[in-house]
Design a protein around this motif. Sequence first.
Motif, mmCIF file in Angstrom:
data_model
loop_
_atom_site.group_PDB
_atom_site.id
_atom_site.type_symbol
_atom_site.label_atom_id
_atom_site.label_comp_id
_atom_site.label_asym_id
_atom_site.label_seq_id
_atom_site.Cartn_x
_atom_site.Cartn_y
_atom_site.Cartn_z
ATOM 1 N N ASP B 184 0.824 -1.207 0.000
ATOM 2 C CA ASP B 184 0.000 0.000 0.000
ATOM 3 C C ASP B 184 0.857 1.254 0.000
ATOM 4 O O ASP B 184 0.480 2.280 -0.552
ATOM 5 C CB ASP B 184 -0.911 0.033 1.230
ATOM 6 C CG ASP B 184 -2.063 -0.939 1.087
ATOM 7 O OD1 ASP B 184 -2.241 -1.459 -0.032
ATOM 8 O OD2 ASP B 184 -2.769 -1.191 2.074
ATOM 9 N N LEU B 185 2.013 1.167 0.671
ATOM 10 C CA LEU B 185 2.887 2.337 0.758
ATOM 11 C C LEU B 185 3.719 2.504 -0.505
ATOM 12 O O LEU B 185 4.603 3.352 -0.567
ATOM 13 C CB LEU B 185 3.789 2.239 1.985
ATOM 14 C CG LEU B 185 3.036 2.405 3.316
ATOM 15 C CD1 LEU B 185 3.922 2.046 4.490
ATOM 16 C CD2 LEU B 185 2.490 3.819 3.464
ATOM 17 N N GLY B 186 3.474 1.650 -1.475
ATOM 18 C CA GLY B 186 4.079 1.884 -2.783
ATOM 19 C C GLY B 186 5.305 1.049 -3.102
ATOM 20 O O GLY B 186 5.899 1.215 -4.158
#
Lengths: 287, 278
Positions: B184-186
Motif C-alpha cells: 500500500d505504501l508503494g
Amino acid sequence: MTLGTRIRTGLVLSPPLLWTIVFMFVPYTILLVYSFWRAQFPLFVPDFQLGNYRTLITDPQYLNVLLRTLKIAGLVSISAVILAYPYAYFLVFKVRRPGVRLALYMAVVAPLWVSYLLRAYTWKTILGTQGILNSFLISTGVLDEPSSVFLYNHTAMVLTLTYVFIPFMVMPIYAALEKIPPSLIEASRDLGEGAFATFRKVTLPLSLTGVIAGFTMTFCLSFGDFIAPFLVGGPDGAMVANVIASQFGAALNWPLGSALALVMLVLVLGIISVSDRFERLGHGRLE
Amino acid sequence: MNTAKQTVDDALNRTSSTKLLSNITWRVVIGAILAFLYLPIVVLVLFSFNSSRSLSWPMTGVTLDWYRKLAANEQLLEALWNSLYVATCATTLTLLIGVPAAMALDRLSFPGKGIFRKLVLLPIALPGIITGISMLSMFKLFGLPLSLETVIIGHATALLAVVVTQVFARLQRLPKSYEEASLDLGAGPLHTFLFVTLPNIRSAVIGAGLLSFTLSFDEIPVTFFLTGRDNTLPMYIWSTMRRGITPEINAVGALIVLASAILIVTSVLLLRENSNSR
C-alpha cells in the motif's frame, strides 16, 4: 485477478512447480511405466504386462521380505514409543525449569545432526563377536567366551533402528503433551481422580495424536531403511529396500525392482492416509 | 488433638516418601534413556583414540595415529570436498525453490494446489530409496550420465519438503498485514519480499538451510543410486565399512560429532536470538 498479480503468481510459482513436475512427477511416472516392462537379461524390454507384480505375489521370498520388514518396522515403532513417551512426559510435567527442559529436549534431538550411518555403525562395533560388549562382558567375568547372539539378527536391527529414529517419536509426543491445558489435569484431580486415572482418562487420550504422528514417522522411516539391515542384519536380515537396491544393482532387474518400489510407495501412502484420518479424529475430540 | 496432628504428620511423611520414590524412579528411567542415546556416541569417539586396531574392551592405550592416517588419506579428503560441494549446492538450490514453494502454498491460490502440496511434502515420509531409483530411471532413460550434479538434483528434491515445512510454518505466523502495508505504501512486490517478508522469516530460512546442509552431507539412499565415479564422504565411509571395521572410521565419526556439535550450538543460539526478538 489483474494481469500484474497473475504474472507475479506465475513468477513465484513456476520454479517450484516446474521442479516438482520434472524431478518428482515424471520420475515416479517412469517408475510406474518400468514396473510393466519385461527384463531380458541384461536388457529391459518395453511392454505392458503384470508379470512383475505376479512374481511379487507368487514367489514366497518377496512376501517373506515384506512381512519381515513390516514386523521390524512395527517392533521399532513400539520400542520407540515405550522409550519416548515417558521421556516426553517427564519433560512436560516433571521438569520445572525451562532451561533444563530445553537441554533435555535438545539431548534427544541433537543426535539427528550426527551422521546416521555412523550412529548405526557404532552399534556394529559394540555388538560384534569381537566387539566392545563381548570383550567388556568377558573382562568382567560375565561371559567366558565371546557370544555371537548380539549381532546379525532381528533384535540387533530393532535396537539400531530404534536408536536412530527415536527423536522422530519424542518430538511429536512432546508437542502434543505440551499443548494439553494444565487446567484439564487439575480439574480431573480436583474431581477426585487419582494420578493414574487422570493419566489414563485425560493425558493419554489427549496426547494420542502425537503418538500416532510419531508412530507413522518412525514406521515409515524404518520401513524404507536399507543401511541398518546391511550393517547389523546378517544373512536373513534383508528388508524390502535391500531387495529393491539389489534389483537395481547386481540382480539387474529394474522392472521387478520398480514394481517392488511401487508396492512400497503404496503401502507408505496408505499408512500416512490412515494416520491422517486418526489424527483428524483426535483433533475433533480436542476442539 | 495430639493424635490428629500425628495422623497429619504421618500422611505428610508418607506422601513425601512416595514422592521421593517416584522422583528416584523418574531419574533412573530418564538416566537410562540418556545413556542409551549417548553411550554409543561416547564409544564411537573414545575408540578413535585407541592404540590397537581391534575395537574391544579394555582400550589398550591412547594414540592420535588414526587421525594422522585420515589426514594422509587422499581418497577420503577428496570425498570430503565432494560432500561439501554437494551439500552447499543442494542447500542453495533447495532454498531457492523451497522458499517460493512455501510462499505459494501460504499466500497464493491456484488450481492443483492440493496435489502440488502433496507432491512437495511426499519425500518427508517417503523412503529415500524411492527418490533415488525413480530419478535414476529418469536419468538413464534420457541418457544423462551420473555425476555429482545428478546427486545435487536428487538431494535438492529430497530436501525440498524439509525447507517447505519449516518456512511454511513461519509464514503462517507472520501477519499478512505487514506485506499489505508495504504494498500500500508503494513498494513493489520484489522490494516487499526482500525488505519485509524475508527479514521476518530469516531464522526459519537459516534453520532450514542448516538442517538441509547436514542432511545432504549425511545422505546415503539417494546418493547411492545417483552418483557416478565420484564418492561423497558417507559413500566413502560406507565402502570402507564393507571391507570391515577400523578405528579410522571412528576418527571420521569423532570429527563429524564435533562438527555437528558446533552446528547444533549455532542453531540453538539462532533460535534463542529469534525468540528474544519476538
